[in-house]
Design a protein around this motif. Sequence first.
Motif, PDB file in Angstrom:
ATOM      1  N   LYS A   4     -10.197  -8.515 -54.202  1.00  0.00           N
ATOM      2  CA  LYS A   4     -11.282  -8.124 -55.102  1.00  0.00           C
ATOM      3  C   LYS A   4     -12.668  -8.441 -54.556  1.00  0.00           C
ATOM      4  O   LYS A   4     -13.662  -7.866 -55.011  1.00  0.00           O
ATOM      5  CB  LYS A   4     -11.108  -8.805 -56.459  1.00  0.00           C
ATOM      6  CG  LYS A   4      -9.785  -8.495 -57.147  1.00  0.00           C
ATOM      7  CD  LYS A   4      -9.578  -7.014 -57.333  1.00  0.00           C
ATOM      8  CE  LYS A   4      -8.252  -6.716 -58.026  1.00  0.00           C
ATOM      9  NZ  LYS A   4      -8.005  -5.279 -58.168  1.00  0.00           N
ATOM     10  N   CYS A   5     -12.760  -9.349 -53.587  1.00  0.00           N
ATOM     11  CA  CYS A   5     -14.064  -9.763 -53.082  1.00  0.00           C
ATOM     12  C   CYS A   5     -13.871 -10.334 -51.679  1.00  0.00           C
ATOM     13  O   CYS A   5     -12.849 -10.975 -51.414  1.00  0.00           O
ATOM     14  CB  CYS A   5     -14.666 -10.827 -54.006  1.00  0.00           C
ATOM     15  SG  CYS A   5     -16.375 -11.299 -53.614  1.00  0.00           S
ATOM     16  N   PRO A   6     -14.816 -10.124 -50.764  1.00  0.00           N
ATOM     17  CA  PRO A   6     -14.711 -10.766 -49.455  1.00  0.00           C
ATOM     18  C   PRO A   6     -14.577 -12.282 -49.612  1.00  0.00           C
ATOM     19  O   PRO A   6     -15.252 -12.899 -50.446  1.00  0.00           O
ATOM     20  CB  PRO A   6     -16.032 -10.396 -48.769  1.00  0.00           C
ATOM     21  CG  PRO A   6     -16.471  -9.134 -49.452  1.00  0.00           C
ATOM     22  CD  PRO A   6     -16.020  -9.277 -50.878  1.00  0.00           C
ATOM     23  N   VAL A   7     -13.686 -12.877 -48.807  1.00  0.00           N
ATOM     24  CA  VAL A   7     -13.401 -14.300 -48.961  1.00  0.00           C
ATOM     25  C   VAL A   7     -13.305 -14.973 -47.599  1.00  0.00           C
ATOM     26  O   VAL A   7     -12.671 -14.445 -46.673  1.00  0.00           O
ATOM     27  CB  VAL A   7     -12.098 -14.518 -49.773  1.00  0.00           C
ATOM     28  CG1 VAL A   7     -10.916 -13.797 -49.153  1.00  0.00           C
ATOM     29  CG2 VAL A   7     -11.791 -16.005 -49.915  1.00  0.00           C
ATOM     30  N   ILE A   8     -13.946 -16.113 -47.474  1.00  0.00           N
ATOM     31  CA  ILE A   8     -13.790 -16.971 -46.301  1.00  0.00           C
ATOM     32  C   ILE A   8     -12.840 -18.090 -46.696  1.00  0.00           C
ATOM     33  O   ILE A   8     -13.187 -18.941 -47.523  1.00  0.00           O
ATOM     34  CB  ILE A   8     -15.134 -17.539 -45.827  1.00  0.00           C
ATOM     35  CG1 ILE A   8     -16.071 -16.413 -45.394  1.00  0.00           C
ATOM     36  CG2 ILE A   8     -14.922 -18.536 -44.673  1.00  0.00           C
ATOM     37  CD1 ILE A   8     -17.453 -16.888 -44.958  1.00  0.00           C
ATOM     38  N   PRO A   9     -11.628 -18.124 -46.128  1.00  0.00           N
ATOM     39  CA  PRO A   9     -10.665 -19.169 -46.489  1.00  0.00           C
ATOM     40  C   PRO A   9     -10.876 -20.424 -45.637  1.00  0.00           C
ATOM     41  O   PRO A   9     -10.998 -20.344 -44.411  1.00  0.00           O
ATOM     42  CB  PRO A   9      -9.319 -18.514 -46.176  1.00  0.00           C
ATOM     43  CG  PRO A   9      -9.614 -17.571 -45.055  1.00  0.00           C
ATOM     44  CD  PRO A   9     -11.042 -17.112 -45.234  1.00  0.00           C
ATOM     45  N   VAL A  10     -10.909 -21.575 -46.311  1.00  0.00           N
ATOM     46  CA  VAL A  10     -11.117 -22.848 -45.625  1.00  0.00           C
ATOM     47  C   VAL A  10      -9.965 -23.782 -45.986  1.00  0.00           C
ATOM     48  O   VAL A  10      -9.824 -24.198 -47.139  1.00  0.00           O
ATOM     49  CB  VAL A  10     -12.464 -23.491 -46.012  1.00  0.00           C
ATOM     50  CG1 VAL A  10     -12.687 -24.779 -45.205  1.00  0.00           C
ATOM     51  CG2 VAL A  10     -13.617 -22.517 -45.795  1.00  0.00           C
ATOM     52  N   PHE A  11      -9.140 -24.081 -44.999  1.00  0.00           N
ATOM     53  CA  PHE A  11      -8.009 -24.986 -45.183  1.00  0.00           C
ATOM     54  C   PHE A  11      -8.463 -26.435 -45.048  1.00  0.00           C
ATOM     55  O   PHE A  11      -9.211 -26.786 -44.136  1.00  0.00           O
ATOM     56  CB  PHE A  11      -6.941 -24.680 -44.127  1.00  0.00           C
ATOM     57  CG  PHE A  11      -5.949 -25.788 -43.893  1.00  0.00           C
ATOM     58  CD1 PHE A  11      -4.929 -26.034 -44.802  1.00  0.00           C
ATOM     59  CD2 PHE A  11      -6.035 -26.589 -42.750  1.00  0.00           C
ATOM     60  CE1 PHE A  11      -4.000 -27.051 -44.574  1.00  0.00           C
ATOM     61  CE2 PHE A  11      -5.102 -27.599 -42.514  1.00  0.00           C
ATOM     62  CZ  PHE A  11      -4.096 -27.838 -43.435  1.00  0.00           C
ATOM     63  N   ILE A  12      -7.995 -27.277 -45.992  1.00  0.00           N
ATOM     64  CA  ILE A  12      -8.172 -28.722 -45.900  1.00  0.00           C
ATOM     65  C   ILE A  12      -6.787 -29.353 -45.979  1.00  0.00           C
ATOM     66  O   ILE A  12      -6.060 -29.146 -46.952  1.00  0.00           O
ATOM     67  CB  ILE A  12      -9.083 -29.261 -47.017  1.00  0.00           C
ATOM     68  CG1 ILE A  12     -10.493 -28.678 -46.877  1.00  0.00           C
ATOM     69  CG2 ILE A  12      -9.137 -30.791 -46.982  1.00  0.00           C
ATOM     70  CD1 ILE A  12     -11.475 -29.159 -47.935  1.00  0.00           C
ATOM     71  N   ASN A  13      -6.412 -30.104 -44.969  1.00  0.00           N
ATOM     72  CA  ASN A  13      -5.100 -30.735 -44.932  1.00  0.00           C
ATOM     73  C   ASN A  13      -4.973 -31.771 -46.043  1.00  0.00           C
ATOM     74  O   ASN A  13      -5.712 -32.751 -46.078  1.00  0.00           O
ATOM     75  CB  ASN A  13      -4.888 -31.393 -43.561  1.00  0.00           C
ATOM     76  CG  ASN A  13      -3.603 -32.188 -43.479  1.00  0.00           C
ATOM     77  OD1 ASN A  13      -2.680 -31.986 -44.264  1.00  0.00           O
ATOM     78  ND2 ASN A  13      -3.544 -33.104 -42.526  1.00  0.00           N
TER      79      ASN A  13
END
Length: 314
Positions: free
Chosen positions: A130-139
Amino acid sequence: MNAYLHCLSHSPLVGYVDPTPEILAEVEDTIAAARQRIAAFDPELVILFAPDHYNGFFYDIMPPFCIGMAATAIGDFNSAAGELPVPAELAEACARAVIESGVDTAVSYCMQVDHGFAQPLEFLLGGLDKCPVIPVFINGVATPMPNFKRARLLGEAIGRFARGLDKRVLIIGSGGLSHQPPVPQLAGAEAHMRDRLLGSGRQLPENERQLRQQRVISAARAFVEDQNSLHPLNPVWDNQFMDILSEGRLSELDGLSNEELSQLAGKSTHEVKTWMAAFAALSAFGPYQAEGRYYRELPEWITGFGSLSAASQK
């Protein structure tokens, strides 16, 4: 431009082991209200902080943080599956800005994500695309893990980058609060599980994935009957944590060690560092006002379930 934030607990047990209809309706109403606030904000970019549960990140290489240039959701526990609409050039610029600010992060051009990323996009936006997304993983599960201070600094760096964009930015933190489901540990794992944790679990056979999911479902049903069968939920700590974020006292948690957090609220509570990073990112836009706060203990989902929005005041 301005920013809006929403932090939300996730659980793979949604639809598998649910609370009473009255409580479920309460949770659904809370999420629907958040979705309406987000729709009114009309985001042009989503920055999504989320953990993993040994579905995309493994001990072959386990970074504390990773920014995705492309990402695919695997659809575990019947969550949405498919590609996330990651704006690659913008994600690359974000990663460069974070590293140049002094915060080390990995990057991935083929990030694999699970329900921890998919659920908030489904629940709050209506789908993955639905929207551009920057995914940021945090362990948040595999020791050694980053502490609150590092998560805060990551969030602040990403927030400074986002503040320079001519966009309405929605910041999402996914995970927590207090909980300790039956997540495997590398230390003491038998040979097959060790192999899975070292990376072979990235392409898990379907029968094995179903067995894994059933173990979590069975653990939830046992936890409903006996809340000492797993690490007890800690609503006192959960609400204190939400107070700290709501009041902007983020650095107060810098000195809380990972060992102390595990003892207080369970080994999977480290997922709340996604909330810390999200609020730190919002703080880069200036003062903010929290709203839409909700909390309830949900043993059916093996979690202290929280939902919290905040809006930048500029």
